[in-house]
Design an enzyme around this catalytic site. Structure first.
Site, PDB file in Angstrom:
ATOM      1  N   GLU A 360      45.001  40.843 -41.043  1.00 21.58           N
ATOM      2  CA  GLU A 360      45.786  41.961 -41.601  1.00 21.58           C
ATOM      3  C   GLU A 360      45.437  43.204 -40.797  1.00 21.58           C
ATOM      4  O   GLU A 360      44.840  44.154 -41.303  1.00 21.58           O
ATOM      5  CB  GLU A 360      45.455  42.164 -43.095  1.00 21.58           C
ATOM      6  CG  GLU A 360      46.384  43.153 -43.788  1.00 21.58           C
ATOM      7  CD  GLU A 360      45.931  43.502 -45.217  1.00 21.58           C
ATOM      8  OE1 GLU A 360      44.841  43.065 -45.628  1.00 21.58           O
ATOM      9  OE2 GLU A 360      46.676  44.226 -45.906  1.00 21.58           O
ATOM     10  N   HIS A 385      47.969  36.916 -45.456  1.00 19.47           N
ATOM     11  CA  HIS A 385      48.629  37.770 -44.450  1.00 19.47           C
ATOM     12  C   HIS A 385      48.815  37.048 -43.118  1.00 19.47           C
ATOM     13  O   HIS A 385      49.921  36.742 -42.747  1.00 19.47           O
ATOM     14  CB  HIS A 385      47.868  39.090 -44.220  1.00 19.47           C
ATOM     15  CG  HIS A 385      47.950  40.023 -45.363  1.00 19.47           C
ATOM     16  ND1 HIS A 385      49.103  40.698 -45.677  1.00 19.47           N
ATOM     17  CD2 HIS A 385      47.030  40.386 -46.292  1.00 19.47           C
ATOM     18  CE1 HIS A 385      48.883  41.443 -46.755  1.00 19.47           C
ATOM     19  NE2 HIS A 385      47.636  41.264 -47.146  1.00 19.47           N
TER      20      HIS A 385
HETATM   21 ZN    ZN Z   1      45.817  41.000 -50.337  1.00 21.55          ZN
END
Ligand code: ZN
Ligand code: NAG
Ligand code: NAG
Ligand code: NAG
Ligand code: NAG
Length: 521
Positions: A360, A385
């Site tokens: 992320e 992510h």
């Molecule tokens: Zn999260």
């Protein structure tokens, strides 16, 4: 066409392989090759292996027509394409989209990426929770709002606690007061570009949001209502199952005393069971215990040790372990490697299902970016992510081989400033190559999104082909159960509950369409 060309091209057609130069190719050969490429890409697409039945096919046509109209209007006439701009500015546009109306109604299966502090709408917190007795607010010496329940509030110099009820009455306008309170707590602003220039700007505000919300919902009686309200909001958005990344930060009582971690687990479990008893269509709720990736190694090791203890005792509610918090400036997984390997050093070794947030970040090749490599080596069950995955072809290959699902959270990535126009999101290549994907919402309450529908809209509109239809959405729903932390018998039950809703949805949309004649026109 020359004779030699003709000779070369004729048998190749049969083989469906082409070595010819274009100047030597007939128009029909060119067309055939073009079709072959398009067909190949079409069959590599996420959802393409699903076979829709006739009724689903009709709805798919309705959906594609509406999708195409929204896209083409933007492409040709320059109208705003909602996924291309910040969600704080696009939400209104999405809410009036025809595609969105269908997605909202669709049974979306489970929500596999959410956090306990951002699953219940802020509206409800303010209009319900802050109206209760013993709710206090103050502004600390930096001017930041804080809220908490107290019997008798402490009186530290940096924060003068006042009863919310009193402040509200004194304001003379409860409606306006509530609107202001929502605005003051929320990270939502009219001008996200100037308010939040960098990733860190928005995360700072995000941290303040969590601090206020945590003060409100961690009061034990509120927690139960808060969780029930979350489940209700998810179910109203046609989500039947939820996995929550949960820290085991303790719940508190009015006198300021704090419970222990097990109390929180039990409260989660009992509250979910109460909800299930009253909502038989609901599939359930499981937790992924989450440590904070800023904490000391000792703290994380303690977290893992308690997880190992709880995973047997409370296996009905807790199903995995993760590390959460802003990745950019946080510690990479490799920093905690020995702690994360601890369960495997036990005799006998304990297998901990990891569900790591990783990638992320926009910082390619940095320590945090490389957490993607560690996540795979640590046998993560899914990746939270995986925003940076497209920069890691070898990791991507391994994810596909090991069938590790990637939890894509489009709005989160946009609002938290990893990408602006969602058509530039790295997950698109994974949709195009049929990776095991699920779509999540991360912290829907923090950005005022519905539990899953807005993120489904983004993925569908911005990350898949203009002509991709219902198969994409159906595959996302199926994946959300298949790649969940449920056991295989739980998954079978879940599929049954979901299928019932799915069939109702198909019939309802078709009926509505034939009624209106022109539901989507
Ligand atoms: Zn999260
Ligand atoms: C562009 O706008 C015109 C005028 O509103 C409309 O008639 C036309 O259908 C639009 N084109 C597309 C591709 O949506
Ligand atoms: C909201 O913030 C504004 C500006 O700081 C302040 O004047 C107002 O009193 C606050 N209202 C509430 C309800 O928190
Ligand atoms: C607050 O929520 C609870 C359920 O969680 C409900 O029983 C109550 O009526 C709500 N109160 C208000 C003022 O909305
Ligand atoms: C991950 O799985 C592989 C293959 O099952 C195994 O050899 C390896 O020890 C596991 N690694 C960890 C850290 O558990």
């Amino acid at each position: 066409m020359t004779y030699s060309c003709f000779k070369a091209y004729f048998p190749l057609l049969l083989l469906n392989v082409l070595f010819l130069h274009i100047d030597c190719m007939s128009i029909s050969a060119y067309t055939l090759e073009r079709q072959r490429i398009m067909k190949s890409e079409e069959s590599d697409m996420f959802g393409s292996s699903l076979v829709l039945n006739k009724q689903e096919g009709l709805i798919s046509d309705i959906l594609i027509k509406a999708k195409r109209a929204e896209i083409e209007d933007s492409r040709v006439n320059g109208t705003i394409f909602p996924p291309a701009i910040n969600f704080f500015e696009s939400k209104k546009l999405i809410d009036s989209s025809k595609v969105f109306q269908i997605i909202k109604r669709m049974p979306k299966g489970g929500a596999l990426h959410t956090h306990g502090s951002a699953i219940t709408s802020l509206d409800w917190l303010v209009k319900n929770v802050t109206y209760r007795a013993n709710c206090y607010m103050c502004h600390d010496n930096q001017g930041h709002l804080q809220m908490h329940f107290y019997d008798t509030p402490p009186q530290p110099s940096y924060c003068q606690w006042e009863s919310v009820q009193h402040v509200r009455e004194r304001s003379g306008n409860a409606l306006l007061f509530d609107q202001q309170l929502i605005k003051n707590i929320s990270i939502i602003v009219d001008d996200p570009h100037s308010t939040y220039v960098t990733v860190n700007d928005v995360w700072r505000r995000f941290g303040l949001y969590f601090k206020i919300v945590n003060g409100l919902y961690r009061y034990t009686p509120i927690f139960k209502d808060y969780l029930q309200q979350a489940l209700r909001e998810f179910e109203e958005d046609n989500v039947q199952y939820i996995e929550i990344r949960a820290t085991l930060s303790p719940l508190y009582e009015l006198d300021g005393s704090k419970h222990d971690q097990e109390h929180k687990l039990l409260t989660y479990r009992d509250t979910v069971n109460d909800y299930m008893a009253a909502h038989p269509d609901f599939i359930g709720c499981k937790l992924i215990q989450s440590g904070i990736r800023f904490f000391k190694r000792d703290d994380i090791l303690d977290d893992i040790k308690s997880y190992v203890k709880y995973q047997q005792k409370y296996s009905d509610i807790i199903r995995g372990f993760d590390l959460i918090g802003q990745e950019g400036p946080g510690k990479p997984l490799s920093y905690y490697l020995d702690d994360l390997l601890y369960p495997s050093t036990l005799d006998p070794p304990v297998s901990v299902p990891y569900f790591f947030h990783a990638g992320e970040t926009d910082w390619e090749g940095s320590q945090v970016d490389l957490s993607l490599v560690d996540a795979v080596l640590l046998n993560t069950s899914r990746i939270g992510h995986g925003f940076a995955l497209y920069k890691h072809p070898e990791v991507m290959k391994m994810l596909k081989q090991k069938d590790i699902a990637i939890e894509v959270n489009p709005i989160s990535n946009q609002v938290l400033k990893l990408v602006e126009d969602l058509r530039n999101h790295g997950a698109i290549t994974m949709f195009a190559n049929d990776y095991p994907l699920v779509v999540g919402s991360d912290d829907p309450a923090a950005w005022g999104a519905l539990p899953q529908s807005h993120d489904f809209y983004m993925a569908y509109m911005a990350m898949t082909r203009e002509d991709a239809g219902l198969e994409v959405l159906k595959q996302l729903a199926i994946n959300s159960m298949q790649y969940s932390a449920m056991t295989s018998s739980e998954k079978m039950e879940a599929m049954k509950k979901w299928e019932r809703k799915w069939n109702e949805f198909i019939i309802e949309i078709l009926r509505q369409h034939s009624h209106d004649g022109q539901l989507i026109g």
